[in-house]
Design a protein around this motif. Sequence first.
Motif, short mmCIF file in Angstrom:
data_model
loop_
_atom_site.label_atom_id
_atom_site.label_comp_id
_atom_site.label_asym_id
_atom_site.label_seq_id
_atom_site.Cartn_x
_atom_site.Cartn_y
_atom_site.Cartn_z
N ALA A 1 0.85 -1.18 -0.11
CA ALA A 1 0.17 -0.13 -0.04
C ALA A 1 1.00 1.17 -0.15
O ALA A 1 2.12 1.46 0.50
N LEU A 2 0.55 2.32 -0.78
CA LEU A 2 1.17 3.64 -0.83
C LEU A 2 -0.02 4.65 -0.38
O LEU A 2 -1.29 4.48 -0.85
N PHE A 3 0.18 5.50 0.53
CA PHE A 3 -0.96 6.14 0.74
C PHE A 3 -0.52 7.79 1.28
O PHE A 3 0.75 8.09 1.30
N ILE A 4 -1.60 8.65 1.17
CA ILE A 4 -1.44 9.91 1.85
C ILE A 4 -2.85 10.39 2.35
O ILE A 4 -3.65 10.04 2.05
N ASP A 5 -2.58 10.87 3.74
CA ASP A 5 -3.61 11.11 4.62
C ASP A 5 -3.50 12.64 4.91
O ASP A 5 -2.36 13.30 4.95
N ALA A 6 -4.49 13.29 4.93
CA ALA A 6 -4.56 14.75 5.64
C ALA A 6 -5.69 14.98 6.49
O ALA A 6 -6.80 14.33 6.23
N GLY A 7 -5.45 15.83 7.42
CA GLY A 7 -6.38 16.14 8.35
C GLY A 7 -6.30 17.58 9.04
O GLY A 7 -5.32 17.85 9.10
N ALA A 8 -7.48 18.03 9.33
CA ALA A 8 -7.39 19.42 10.03
C ALA A 8 -8.68 19.40 10.96
O ALA A 8 -9.57 19.08 10.83
N VAL A 9 -8.45 20.19 12.12
CA VAL A 9 -9.35 20.56 13.35
C VAL A 9 -9.15 22.07 13.81
O VAL A 9 -8.02 22.36 13.88
N ALA A 10 -10.25 22.53 13.71
CA ALA A 10 -10.26 24.12 14.34
C ALA A 10 -11.49 24.50 14.82
O ALA A 10 -12.37 23.84 14.67
N ASP A 11 -11.35 25.82 15.60
CA ASP A 11 -12.72 26.36 15.94
C ASP A 11 -13.57 27.00 15.18
O ASP A 11 -14.81 27.42 15.17
N THR A 12 -13.01 27.22 13.89
CA THR A 12 -13.58 27.99 12.55
C THR A 12 -13.23 27.37 11.43
O THR A 12 -11.94 27.18 11.42
N PRO A 13 -13.84 27.52 10.47
CA PRO A 13 -13.56 26.88 9.11
C PRO A 13 -12.21 27.44 8.60
O PRO A 13 -11.48 26.92 8.10
N GLY A 14 -12.21 28.89 8.71
CA GLY A 14 -10.98 29.72 8.09
C GLY A 14 -9.53 29.25 8.82
O GLY A 14 -8.55 29.53 8.12
N ASP A 15 -9.72 28.67 9.95
CA ASP A 15 -8.46 28.18 10.63
C ASP A 15 -8.15 26.92 10.30
O ASP A 15 -6.97 26.36 10.91
N LEU A 16 -8.70 26.07 9.69
CA LEU A 16 -8.42 24.56 9.35
C LEU A 16 -7.24 24.63 8.42
O LEU A 16 -7.25 25.27 7.40
N THR A 17 -6.27 24.10 8.98
CA THR A 17 -4.78 23.78 8.28
C THR A 17 -4.49 22.29 8.34
O THR A 17 -4.42 21.75 9.14
N ALA A 18 -4.29 21.72 7.11
CA ALA A 18 -4.17 20.47 6.79
C ALA A 18 -2.89 19.98 7.45
O ALA A 18 -1.74 20.56 7.20
#
Length: 634
Positions: free
Chosen positions: A577-594
Amino acid sequence: MTKPSSAPARWPALLFLLIGLALLQGCSLLQRPSSAPHDAPSSITSEAGPDSGPDAFALDVQVEDDTLREYLTRHLELQRFRQLPDLQAHELTRLLGSADANARDLLATQGYFSPEITIELREQATDADAPPRTVLVSVSPGPRTHIASADITLMGEDGHGADATELARRQARLQRGWSLPPGEPFTQQGWDSAKNQGLRDLQARRYPTARIASSRAEVDADRAEAKLQVAYAPGPAYRFGTLQIQGGERYDNEGMRRIARLPTGEDYSEARLLDTQQRLASSGYYDAVFLTLDTEHGDPQSAPVIAQVRDAPLQKMVFGVGISTDSGPRLSMDHTHNRLPGLGWRAVSKVAVDNKRKLLSTDWTGLPHANGWRWFTGLQLQREATGSYDVDSSRLRAGRTKSTDRIDRSYFLQHDTAKNRGEDAPPSSSAISANYGWTGRYFNNNTNPTRGWGLAAELGVGTTLRPERDPFVRTLLRWQSFVGLGRVDLGNNVRRGSRLSLRLEGGAVLARDGADIPVTQLFLTGGDTTVRGYGYRSIGARTDADKLFGGRYMAVGSAEWQRPITVRGNRTDFESALFIDAGAVADTPGDLTARVGVGAGLRWQSPVGPLQADLAYGLHTHQVRLHLRLGYTF
């Protein structure tokens, strides 16, 4: 907050893992002696001891086709007597007399019906350690017979009123799926396999008593053609009747029938019968379950299904020891009571301790009602490392749930409390909410999928209770899909599909900015099953004191290329398997940083379920992490 370990500390564990997997893979690839096909005589070779002298003769098969040479050398009856050093000359002469017919029979099974065969016995002056004679079998196989036509017929049986339209449809389906179509080489093994596969296809749906009424292979040796004819007698069409449970005394049979969900009144299907058996077997009420369709008694349009069962104990306790790359060593104890006094519900209670969490929980579930819905309630007490804080939380819920073949649904009331511990910890809070959950699984296999897709949605509406009352809405959406990318030839007529595994997850909590939502209703991500290359629940929002904590918005995505592994053309139970994952958590949508992780891994179809081992690199943390996971759930 527990910081993830650095890359060098992971290498000893990784080396140990790879060595273990290599050993398991090596064991699975050990060559086994090939067995004779069912249409060829078995070859019995006497093992000569070190002092038994040379073989009676050497066998030399000469034919241009390497496959035929190996086949004849392996299966000629002469092989049974080659290692008898005391074989007399007159006995060998008698054996040679039948060798011609034996060779012709073997060649016929491979589609060669007009061979030219010459058998010679040559005496040779050799040393004492070599066979004194050589049997030379020279073969010119002639043209190989190919299929000219394949005629498949379904015969309606008198007295059963067979549906002519349905029989015509099934006959056309068998004809389309026939594995020996015109133009294919004829072999006895292929002919037997094609007939039996057609019979299995009939018996798998509607016609469990189907049989082969007649079959014939007309071979024209001069034209090297074979005309195939097979007639199936399907017998009566069957429909499911009622489920009759035999052997069970401890639990309510009517409740068990509702768990089994046998599709009474529908056309017989072997797959539906096995699904019913699996539901009963996994219910926890039985140690053994075996289902059969009663074709000997009653009306085929309402054939009873007999369930032979053995009751599970009323109570059971299981102690567990495990380890996870997310939370380290784990100890657990599970207690199950299959029939609570007074209620008759099933209670599953659990105590679990690991490096990140201490958990005490109990879940009670009633038997299904006639409409399939069942009541449930549960209580969970937990202390868990959540971001930069330790959180003591409780969760109490009660509601109803319903499970079908593809879809699970539930609605319930839930009460949450969360007490945050640590320097500058956010205020403790509590909330009550009404929730609805829906999960659809459309995979080819729910425990080890390679095709299909799944979708899950959750919606909750509630209000905080302290320190202030604030309404909120919580939503969560998950999606998983497997996209085929073509077939990989593993040799020996085995082909397995490579695929792309795609995963998306998103959630949001909508409330006023100052509302104190319990952290158990907020989002954190990262770890084995979310964003690899990062620690367990290490991706979150930041408080005013710049501490890691749960956030109101979350987005996660993953793409993984899964491909079967071959070794020297041999099939294995491993995939890469080869993979790439990305995730982000924030209190406002504009602050989501992967936060992005990339890596590679191995998949092993172990006897206890799929084992996943991944090595991932976090682009934000610049660290390498090893991730292990056993089993699959959606």
